[in-house]
Structures are given as structure tokens and as C-alpha cells.
Design an enzyme around this catalytic site. Structure first.
Site, PDB file in Angstrom:
ATOM      1  N   GLU A   1      -2.869  -4.769  -1.983  1.00 35.39           N
ATOM      2  CA  GLU A   1      -3.957  -5.733  -2.232  1.00 35.39           C
ATOM      3  C   GLU A   1      -5.317  -5.038  -2.216  1.00 35.39           C
ATOM      4  O   GLU A   1      -6.307  -5.579  -1.731  1.00 35.39           O
ATOM      5  CB  GLU A   1      -3.944  -6.844  -1.178  1.00 35.39           C
ATOM      6  CG  GLU A   1      -2.644  -7.561  -1.082  1.00 35.39           C
ATOM      7  CD  GLU A   1      -2.582  -8.793  -1.955  1.00 35.39           C
ATOM      8  OE1 GLU A   1      -3.627  -9.161  -2.528  1.00 35.39           O
ATOM      9  OE2 GLU A   1      -1.497  -9.361  -2.053  1.00 35.39           O
TER      10      GLU A   1
ATOM     11  N   GLY B   1      -8.403 -12.973  -9.258  1.00 34.10           N
ATOM     12  CA  GLY B   1      -8.623 -14.260  -8.581  1.00 34.10           C
ATOM     13  C   GLY B   1      -7.497 -14.556  -7.599  1.00 34.10           C
ATOM     14  O   GLY B   1      -7.719 -15.075  -6.505  1.00 34.10           O
TER      15      GLY B   1
ATOM     16  N   LEU C   1       1.834   2.116  25.915  1.00 38.84           N
ATOM     17  CA  LEU C   1       3.208   1.875  26.368  1.00 38.84           C
ATOM     18  C   LEU C   1       3.988   3.176  26.553  1.00 38.84           C
ATOM     19  O   LEU C   1       5.181   3.138  26.859  1.00 38.84           O
ATOM     20  CB  LEU C   1       3.955   0.943  25.399  1.00 38.84           C
ATOM     21  CG  LEU C   1       3.859  -0.535  25.761  1.00 38.84           C
ATOM     22  CD1 LEU C   1       2.459  -1.072  25.497  1.00 38.84           C
ATOM     23  CD2 LEU C   1       4.888  -1.348  25.007  1.00 38.84           C
TER      24      LEU C   1
ATOM     25  N   SER D   1       3.835 -11.220   4.292  1.00 38.23           N
ATOM     26  CA  SER D   1       3.743 -10.770   2.890  1.00 38.23           C
ATOM     27  C   SER D   1       4.536 -11.690   1.979  1.00 38.23           C
ATOM     28  O   SER D   1       4.075 -12.059   0.891  1.00 38.23           O
ATOM     29  CB  SER D   1       4.298  -9.345   2.737  1.00 38.23           C
ATOM     30  OG  SER D   1       3.595  -8.456   3.559  1.00 38.23           O
TER      31      SER D   1
ATOM     32  N   GLY E   1       6.302   6.212  26.229  1.00 36.74           N
ATOM     33  CA  GLY E   1       7.544   6.366  25.475  1.00 36.74           C
ATOM     34  C   GLY E   1       8.101   5.032  25.014  1.00 36.74           C
ATOM     35  O   GLY E   1       8.651   4.914  23.912  1.00 36.74           O
TER      36      GLY E   1
ATOM     37  N   HIS F   1      -7.851   0.634   1.389  1.00 37.66           N
ATOM     38  CA  HIS F   1      -9.010   0.711   2.279  1.00 37.66           C
ATOM     39  C   HIS F   1     -10.223   1.307   1.536  1.00 37.66           C
ATOM     40  O   HIS F   1     -11.337   0.809   1.631  1.00 37.66           O
ATOM     41  CB  HIS F   1      -8.595   1.607   3.457  1.00 37.66           C
ATOM     42  CG  HIS F   1      -9.538   1.619   4.595  1.00 37.66           C
ATOM     43  ND1 HIS F   1      -9.809   0.506   5.348  1.00 37.66           N
ATOM     44  CD2 HIS F   1     -10.285   2.628   5.133  1.00 37.66           C
ATOM     45  CE1 HIS F   1     -10.675   0.826   6.310  1.00 37.66           C
ATOM     46  NE2 HIS F   1     -10.982   2.098   6.193  1.00 37.66           N
TER      47      HIS F   1
HETATM   48  C1  LIG Z   1       4.999  -2.548   0.532  1.00 38.57           C
HETATM   49  C2  LIG Z   1       4.152  -2.796  -0.664  1.00 38.57           C
HETATM   50  C3  LIG Z   1       4.196  -4.028  -1.315  1.00 38.57           C
HETATM   51  C4  LIG Z   1       3.442  -4.262  -2.464  1.00 38.57           C
HETATM   52  N1  LIG Z   1       3.541  -5.465  -3.122  1.00 38.57           N
HETATM   53  C5  LIG Z   1       2.950  -5.615  -4.345  1.00 38.57           C
HETATM   54  C6  LIG Z   1       3.178  -6.787  -5.124  1.00 38.57           C
HETATM   55  O1  LIG Z   1       3.861  -7.726  -4.684  1.00 38.57           O
HETATM   56  N2  LIG Z   1       2.646  -6.854  -6.374  1.00 38.57           N
HETATM   57  C7  LIG Z   1       1.892  -5.846  -6.902  1.00 38.57           C
HETATM   58  O2  LIG Z   1       1.446  -5.975  -8.043  1.00 38.57           O
HETATM   59  N3  LIG Z   1       1.640  -4.716  -6.164  1.00 38.57           N
HETATM   60  C8  LIG Z   1       2.148  -4.581  -4.915  1.00 38.57           C
HETATM   61  N4  LIG Z   1       1.928  -3.428  -4.183  1.00 38.57           N
HETATM   62  C9  LIG Z   1       1.177  -2.341  -4.775  1.00 38.57           C
HETATM   63  C10 LIG Z   1      -0.163  -2.054  -4.127  1.00 38.57           C
HETATM   64  O3  LIG Z   1      -1.074  -3.064  -4.433  1.00 38.57           O
HETATM   65  C11 LIG Z   1      -0.608  -0.656  -4.576  1.00 38.57           C
HETATM   66  O4  LIG Z   1       0.210   0.274  -3.867  1.00 38.57           O
HETATM   67  C12 LIG Z   1      -2.086  -0.387  -4.295  1.00 38.57           C
HETATM   68  O5  LIG Z   1      -2.895  -1.166  -5.141  1.00 38.57           O
HETATM   69  C13 LIG Z   1      -2.450   1.083  -4.484  1.00 38.57           C
HETATM   70  O6  LIG Z   1      -1.944   1.587  -5.681  1.00 38.57           O
HETATM   71  P1  LIG Z   1      -1.147   2.989  -5.677  1.00 38.57           P
HETATM   72  O7  LIG Z   1      -0.089   2.893  -4.629  1.00 38.57           O
HETATM   73  O8  LIG Z   1      -0.720   3.253  -7.069  1.00 38.57           O
HETATM   74  O9  LIG Z   1      -2.204   4.041  -5.187  1.00 38.57           O
HETATM   75  P2  LIG Z   1      -3.294   4.789  -6.100  1.00 38.57           P
HETATM   76  O10 LIG Z   1      -4.071   3.819  -6.908  1.00 38.57           O
HETATM   77  O11 LIG Z   1      -2.615   5.913  -6.814  1.00 38.57           O
HETATM   78  O12 LIG Z   1      -4.265   5.395  -5.001  1.00 38.57           O
HETATM   79  C14 LIG Z   1      -3.961   6.603  -4.274  1.00 38.57           C
HETATM   80  C15 LIG Z   1      -5.182   6.939  -3.421  1.00 38.57           C
HETATM   81  O13 LIG Z   1      -6.311   7.192  -4.264  1.00 38.57           O
HETATM   82  C16 LIG Z   1      -7.398   6.376  -3.863  1.00 38.57           C
HETATM   83  N5  LIG Z   1      -8.201   6.013  -5.049  1.00 38.57           N
HETATM   84  C17 LIG Z   1      -7.763   5.419  -6.195  1.00 38.57           C
HETATM   85  N6  LIG Z   1      -8.793   5.228  -7.037  1.00 38.57           N
HETATM   86  C18 LIG Z   1      -9.895   5.675  -6.420  1.00 38.57           C
HETATM   87  C19 LIG Z   1     -11.293   5.729  -6.761  1.00 38.57           C
HETATM   88  N7  LIG Z   1     -11.765   5.228  -7.914  1.00 38.57           N
HETATM   89  N8  LIG Z   1     -12.152   6.276  -5.877  1.00 38.57           N
HETATM   90  C20 LIG Z   1     -11.712   6.742  -4.678  1.00 38.57           C
HETATM   91  N9  LIG Z   1     -10.417   6.733  -4.292  1.00 38.57           N
HETATM   92  C21 LIG Z   1      -9.536   6.186  -5.152  1.00 38.57           C
HETATM   93  C22 LIG Z   1      -6.779   5.169  -3.193  1.00 38.57           C
HETATM   94  O14 LIG Z   1      -7.686   4.560  -2.284  1.00 38.57           O
HETATM   95  C23 LIG Z   1      -5.578   5.784  -2.494  1.00 38.57           C
HETATM   96  O15 LIG Z   1      -5.977   6.304  -1.240  1.00 38.57           O
HETATM   97  C24 LIG Z   1       2.623  -3.224  -2.975  1.00 38.57           C
HETATM   98  C25 LIG Z   1       2.556  -1.998  -2.288  1.00 38.57           C
HETATM   99  C26 LIG Z   1       3.301  -1.783  -1.154  1.00 38.57           C
HETATM  100  C27 LIG Z   1       3.205  -0.454  -0.456  1.00 38.57           C
END
Ligand SMILES: Cc1cc2nc3c(=O)[nH]c(=O)nc-3n(C[C@H](O)[C@H](O)[C@H](O)COP(=O)(O)OP(=O)(O)OC[C@H]3O[C@@H](n4cnc5c(N)ncnc54)[C@H](O)[C@@H]3O)c2cc1C
Length: 392
Positions: free
Chosen positions: A371, A245, A346, A98, A348, A374
Site C-alpha cells: 500500500e 482512491g 521478552l 489485510s 529469548g 515507507h
Molecule cells: C504481503 C504482500 C501483500 C500485497 N498485497 C497486494 C495486493 O493485494 N494488491 C496489489 O496490487 N499489491 C499488493 N502488494 C504489493 C505491494 O503494494 C508492493 O510490494 C509495493 O507497492 C512495493 O512494490 P515493489 O515490491 O515492486 O517494490 P519496488 O517498487 O520495486 O520498490 C523497491 C524499493 O525501491 C524504493 N523506491 C521505489 N521507487 C522509488 C522512488 N521513486 N524514490 C525512492 N525510492 C523508491 C521503494 O521504496 C522500495 O524500498 C502486496 C505486497 C506484499 C508484500
């Protein structure tokens, strides 16, 4: 942690498709992970610390800007070499990958593609050498999957911009020297700005208590009336397509990286299955365990082929965002399922830090979410094949 005995699976002789350069680059990254990452990574993850000692090594194997031209300090490699480096690093740990992904695809890439020549000269060589570390601010507390709704904004004050807002979940934020930040101007158009540590009103508090990506530092980017010089705006692309992009490039790297994590889990479980005796036999001699291993190597092989073909398309500049989404989604899902199965094999021991599997499994919970989640990648494929947007 046990000594790193990793042997990479290559069931379909994919090595035959690689050039000598690909193999040299891959092997250098593989050796470095064995030597410098594996011995320290469990401890770093347990302590929830990013191991800064590996920054120099990441730079040396070309992990900072693998495909950025050499004139800017990058490694000038093709997209398959980039993918292979990500695969090897994530074989060690998704958190380390990452850090490299953010530096390369989310910080160096936008400066290279959307920046001025002065910005390239000023920032890229320092980022390529690891002298400076970068972060990428897109996600906000109220805008994750929907970054277009962002509220971080900047105003034109004549001789500078005034930046206000907050970003959350930002990898590398606690120690970054520079941040590429996405914010709206007064007309609501998204632009990228380079914010440097030390600018008044800019702070980067760390996010604690993560059970995933513990060896990667995550935090916030907070902007309170930050005066950003006008020459720090990335002029050559604006709108949501600009950060997307960058994400295409990072997601492509993740599609390869996840294979590395899956390989490590498979290799560990395979070795364990030959050594662990129950009911008078190695557990690998039982059909149920063979089913797990056979399915793992099948899925890894499919993921390798998907990533390799995508790499060819990327090299020809023909890979679409939707194709990249499919590979990121499939390969991370593949890896997390393999980690869960391998963990069970594996018994425990699988929950301990003696083996890397549980760490990979927990890491992949972040990789499947960041990014683009799913679900979001599935919607991207759905939109691409039907023409109907099911996001809203
Ligand atoms: C460890 C870590 C590092 C990260 N690093 C960065 C970084 O460096 N820079 C950065 O900018 N971001 C970063 N992120 C943020 C990451 O990209 C976001 O967590 C991600 O895009 C999801 O946004 P959210 O957590 O707000 O979830 P939400 O958008 O609130 O989503 C919650 C749930 O709702 C679902 N959902 C949302 N919209 C819809 C829809 N239209 N239809 C169906 N389901 C939907 C999602 O799939 C998810 O299951 C990081 C996240 C983590 C956990």
C-alpha cells in the site's frame, strides 16, 4: 500460545472521544478477536495458511464493508468505526486485517464508488457476507511503486474485452471468487475490470515461502486471453486516480490497524516486565526497560491521536491523500519499532510463538511495504509540502 490477556492501553482517555456506537463496534471486534482469532492464529501463521474458518466472524463484526451502505449489505458505519475495527483485527494479526482491508477497501469500495447499480447489487451483498471473497490486482512483476507503468491490458473485441497480463503480490488471490483488476485499454488509459474465477485463461497461483503475513494468502493473477464481459468494466472512474482512491481508503485503515499490532506488543511486554524476575527484581523495575515501555506508550498515544483526527477529517470528506500517507507511514513505522523493542524485552521468549510479538514484527515488514512503501509515503509528503515531485 499463551492465553490472550490483552488489555488495551488508553493513556489519553481517547475513549472519551468515541460515541457509544464506536465503543460497541470496537468491543464486539475486540471480543471476537479474543475468542476466535487469538486461539488459532499462531498455528495458522506457523502453517502458512489463511484460516478460512474466520470469514463468517469477520462478516459478523462488520469487517467486510464497514462504511458501505446497509442497502448493499455493508455495515453503514462511519470512518472511525471502520478504523477501530481494523485496529482490533490487526491486534489479532496483520494478515487477518489485510484480508478484511482488501475485501472492503480494494474490492467493495471500487464496485460501490466506480461501478454500476447492477454491479453493486450483484457483488456487494455477497462480498459483505463473506460468501464471496475478493482480491485487488494493481502490482505487477515490473511495476510496484510505479503502478502507472503497468502493462496488463485489454482490447475491445466488440461483444467482450480480451484481457492479458499478470499481477504479483496479490492478497487473497489463491481463493478469491472475484478480482478487481486494473489494466490499460488500447489508448493506454487505466480501467478497473471485475474478473471472476472460472473465466477461461484466468489463474491464481499462490506465492509460497513468505516469512511475513503467513496467515494471509498471497499470490498472482494471470490473464491469458481472458474474455471479460463488457458489463464487468467499472465505468464511473478511470485513470490512475481510480486505484489510488481505493488505496486511500485501505491506507487509512492500516493507519488504525498498525496501532492494534503495537498495542498488543506493548501490552505483552508490559505484563512480561512485571512478571519476569532478574537480579532479584521484575525487569520492569529497571530504568532501561521502563524507558522502552514509556516510549512505546508515548508513540502509541501519538498514533491514536493522529488516527482519530484523520478519522474526523475522513468523516467530513476532507482527508487528503497526503494526510493519509503521513498517518500510514508514521503509524506502521511506530508499530514496527515497538515490535522490535518489545521482542527484546521478552529476551529469548520473544522469538517464540508463545507470545505474539515476533509474528507481529514479521507481519509489519509487509505492512510497511505494501500500500505504498515507507519511502514512497515520505515522497508523497515531500511533494505535498514543497510542490516538487521527487519520484522521478
Ligand atoms: C504481503 C504482500 C501483500 C500485497 N498485497 C497486494 C495486493 O493485494 N494488491 C496489489 O496490487 N499489491 C499488493 N502488494 C504489493 C505491494 O503494494 C508492493 O510490494 C509495493 O507497492 C512495493 O512494490 P515493489 O515490491 O515492486 O517494490 P519496488 O517498487 O520495486 O520498490 C523497491 C524499493 O525501491 C524504493 N523506491 C521505489 N521507487 C522509488 C522512488 N521513486 N524514490 C525512492 N525510492 C523508491 C521503494 O521504496 C522500495 O524500498 C502486496 C505486497 C506484499 C508484500
Amino acid at each position: 500460545m499463551k492465553p490472550d490477556l490483552f488489555e488495551a492501553p488508553d493513556y489519553y482517555n481517547i475513549d472519551d472521544l468515541l460515541s457509544e456506537e464506536h465503543k460497541l463496534v470496537r468491543d464486539a471486534a475486540r471480543d471476537w478477536v479474543k475468542r476466535d482469532v487469538s486461539p488459532i492464529i499462531e498455528d495458522a501463521a506457523q502453517k502458512a495458511e489463511f484460516p478460512k474458518s474466520i470469514i463468517g466472524g469477520l462478516a459478523e463484526i462488520g469487517a467486510f464493508g464497514p462504511y458501505i451502505p446497509e442497502e448493499y449489505g455493508g455495515a453503514g458505519l462511519d470512518q472511525i468505526s471502520y478504523g477501530l475495527i481494523m485496529q482490533e483485527i490487526e491486534r489479532g494479526d496483520s494478515g487477518v486485517r489485510s484480508t478484511a482491508s482488501v475485501q472492503s477497501s480494494l474490492v467493495m469500495y471500487p464496485i460501490w464508488k466506480y461501478g454500476t447499480e447492477e454491479q453493486r447489487q450483484k457483488y456487494l451483498p455477497k462480498l459483505a457476507s463473506g460468501e464471496w471473497m475478493g482480491s485487488f490486482g494493481l502490482t505487477e512483476p515490473d511495476h510496484g511503486s510505479n503502478p502507472g507503468g503497468m502493462t496488463t491490458n485489454f482490447k475491445d473485441m466488440g461483444d467482450h474485452y480480451l484481457l492479458n497480463g499478470a499481477k504479483l503480490w496479490i492478497s487473497n488471490s489463491p481463493f478469491c471468487n472475484v478480482a478487481v483488476v486494473w489494466a490499460k485499454n488500447e489508448e493506454g488509459r487505466i480501467h478497473g475490470l471485475i474478473v471472476e474465477r472460472g473465466m477461461e485463461g484466468f489463474s491464481t497461483p499462490e506465492t509460497h515461502n513468505k516469512w511475513s503475513l503467513r496467515a494471509s494468502a498471497t499470490g498472482e493473477l494471470i490473464f491469458q486471453d481472458v474474455k471479460v464481459p463488457k458489463e464487468n468494466l467499472l465505468p464511473n472512474k478511470s485513470g490512475l486516480g481510480a486505484p489510488l482512491g481505493c488505496l486511500d481508503s485501505a491506507r487509512y485503515g492500516i493507519a488504525w490497524g498498525a496501532i492494534g499490532a503495537a498495542m498488543d506488543c506493548y501490552d505483552t511486554a508490559l505484563r512480561y516486565s512485571k512478571e519476569r524476575i532478574q537480579f532479584g527484581k521484575p525487569i520492569g523495575a529497571f530504568q532501561l526497560q521502563q524507558k522502552k515501555l514509556a516510549e512505546m506508550i508515548t508513540e502509541i498515544t501519538k498514533a491514536q491521536l493522529l488516527a482519530f483526527r484523520l478519522g474526523q477529517l475522513k468523516n467530513e470528506d476532507r482527508a487528503t491523500s497526503a494526510q493519509i500517507s503521513m498517518a500510514k507511514r508514521n503509524n506502521v513505522d511506530m508499530a514496527i519499532k515497538i515490535a522490535r523493542e518489545a521482542r527484546q524485552m521478552l529476551g529469548g521468549m520473544g522469538i517464540t510463538g508463545e507470545y505474539p510479538i515476533m509474528r507481529h514484527m514479521m507481519n509489519l515488514e509487509s505492512v510497511i511495504t505494501y500500500e505504498g512503501t515507507h519511502d514512497i509515503h515520505l515522497l508523497i509528503t515531500g511533494l505535498d509540502i514543497t510542490g516538487f515531485n521527487a519520484f522521478k
